[in-house]
Design a protein around this motif. Structure first.
Motif, PDB file in Angstrom:
ATOM      1  N   SER A  96     -38.897 -17.419  42.975  1.00  0.00           N
ATOM      2  CA  SER A  96     -37.991 -17.623  43.810  1.00  0.00           C
ATOM      3  C   SER A  96     -38.793 -17.890  45.280  1.00  0.00           C
ATOM      4  CB  SER A  96     -37.303 -16.107  44.001  1.00  0.00           C
ATOM      5  OG  SER A  96     -38.261 -15.275  44.728  1.00  0.00           O
ATOM      6  N   GLU A  97     -37.806 -17.905  46.214  1.00  0.00           N
ATOM      7  CA  GLU A  97     -38.526 -18.291  47.591  1.00  0.00           C
ATOM      8  C   GLU A  97     -39.069 -16.926  47.889  1.00  0.00           C
ATOM      9  OE1 GLU A  97     -39.100 -21.383  48.994  1.00  0.00           O
ATOM     10  OE2 GLU A  97     -37.991 -22.025  47.273  1.00  0.00           O
ATOM     11  N   TRP A  98     -39.992 -16.735  48.937  1.00  0.00           N
ATOM     12  CA  TRP A  98     -40.681 -15.652  49.461  1.00  0.00           C
ATOM     13  C   TRP A  98     -39.655 -14.584  50.209  1.00  0.00           C
ATOM     14  CZ3 TRP A  98     -45.052 -13.930  47.360  1.00  0.00           C
ATOM     15  CH2 TRP A  98     -45.881 -14.743  47.006  1.00  0.00           C
ATOM     16  N   LYS A 119     -33.633 -20.715  38.848  1.00  0.00           N
ATOM     17  CA  LYS A 119     -34.240 -20.525  40.199  1.00  0.00           C
ATOM     18  C   LYS A 119     -33.669 -19.225  40.614  1.00  0.00           C
ATOM     19  CE  LYS A 119     -36.500 -21.647  44.066  1.00  0.00           C
ATOM     20  NZ  LYS A 119     -37.777 -21.996  44.359  1.00  0.00           N
ATOM     21  N   ARG A 176     -42.097 -12.150  46.000  1.00  0.00           N
ATOM     22  CA  ARG A 176     -41.159 -12.937  45.049  1.00  0.00           C
ATOM     23  C   ARG A 176     -40.990 -12.733  43.740  1.00  0.00           C
ATOM     24  NH1 ARG A 176     -43.928 -19.087  45.066  1.00  0.00           N
ATOM     25  NH2 ARG A 176     -46.018 -18.100  44.107  1.00  0.00           N
ATOM     26  N   ASP A 179     -32.859 -15.793  43.067  1.00  0.00           N
ATOM     27  CA  ASP A 179     -32.687 -15.429  44.330  1.00  0.00           C
ATOM     28  C   ASP A 179     -33.837 -14.585  44.832  1.00  0.00           C
ATOM     29  OD1 ASP A 179     -30.525 -16.896  44.925  1.00  0.00           O
ATOM     30  OD2 ASP A 179     -29.364 -15.240  44.430  1.00  0.00           O
ATOM     31  N   PRO A 180     -34.359 -14.462  46.123  1.00  0.00           N
ATOM     32  CA  PRO A 180     -35.499 -13.922  46.542  1.00  0.00           C
ATOM     33  C   PRO A 180     -35.331 -12.391  46.594  1.00  0.00           C
ATOM     34  CG  PRO A 180     -35.050 -14.966  48.546  1.00  0.00           C
ATOM     35  CD  PRO A 180     -34.098 -15.261  47.230  1.00  0.00           C
TER      36      PRO A 180
END
Length: 187
Positions: free
Chosen positions: A111-113, A18, A97, A20-21
């Motif tokens: 990733s998160e936005w 996962k 992302r 990181d953004p």
């Protein structure tokens, strides 16, 4: 007593990443293009050369669910968007992302936005390209009509008065009727 493992033995961390953004996301609208850029999370700089990036952009009045998405795999941390994709006088917002490239060794999730960046397209920005097309049409149409008129006049002149040959005694086959003693040129 049997104690169960705290994790699944088939779990492979290299296939469940996962990311990181991206951060420090920015935009710059100038002329007929918009340049957007961001920074790659520092932890990934030494691990992956290229990343898979997903840019999502929309007019500020449009919901994110209807936003346009562009996905690329690149080593660059910027993207250029052609100004013809924008409506003049409208404000836009974008976010980005990342995930690892799908190369088989690693599998990651998006990733998160990132944080968003916003820009406004100046009024008349995309009209410049349309103006150039209109100018090309306005110039080429009279030129074509003039060339057509010239051809019609030459054809009319030829049918009324006959054609004067560049070389006396020489005719072009299919254009001038050959007379006895004249040479016919074939092209």
């Amino acid at each position: 007593k049997v104690v169960s493992a705290a994790w699944d033995a088939t779990y492979d961390p290299m296939r469940n990443i996962k990311c990181d953004p991206p951060y420090d996301f920015w935009s710059n609208m100038s002329g007929s293009k918009c340049l957007v850029g961001w920074k790659m999370p520092k932890a990934y700089v030494l691990i992956w050369e290229a990343m898979q990036w997903q840019l999502q952009l929309r007019a500020t009045h449009v919901p994110w669910e209807k936003a346009e998405i562009k996905t690329v795999v690149t080593t660059e941390t910027w993207m250029e968007i052609d100004g013809s994709e924008f409506t003049p006088g409208t404000s836009y917002v974008a976010r980005v992302r990342c995930k690892t490239p799908d190369d088989g060794a690693y599998i990651s999730h998006w990733s998160e936005w990132s944080n968003t960046t916003e820009w406004r397209v100046p009024p008349g920005a995309s009209q410049r390209k349309e103006s150039l097309v209109l100018l090309a049409v306005l110039v080429s149409v009279p030129l074509c009509l003039g060339a057509l008129l010239l051809l019609l006049l030459l054809s009319s002149f030829h049918s009324r008065y006959g054609a004067a040959s560049a070389c006396p005694g020489t005719l072009l086959r299919g254009v001038d009727p050959p007379l006895p003693g004249q040479t016919v040129l074939v092209f």
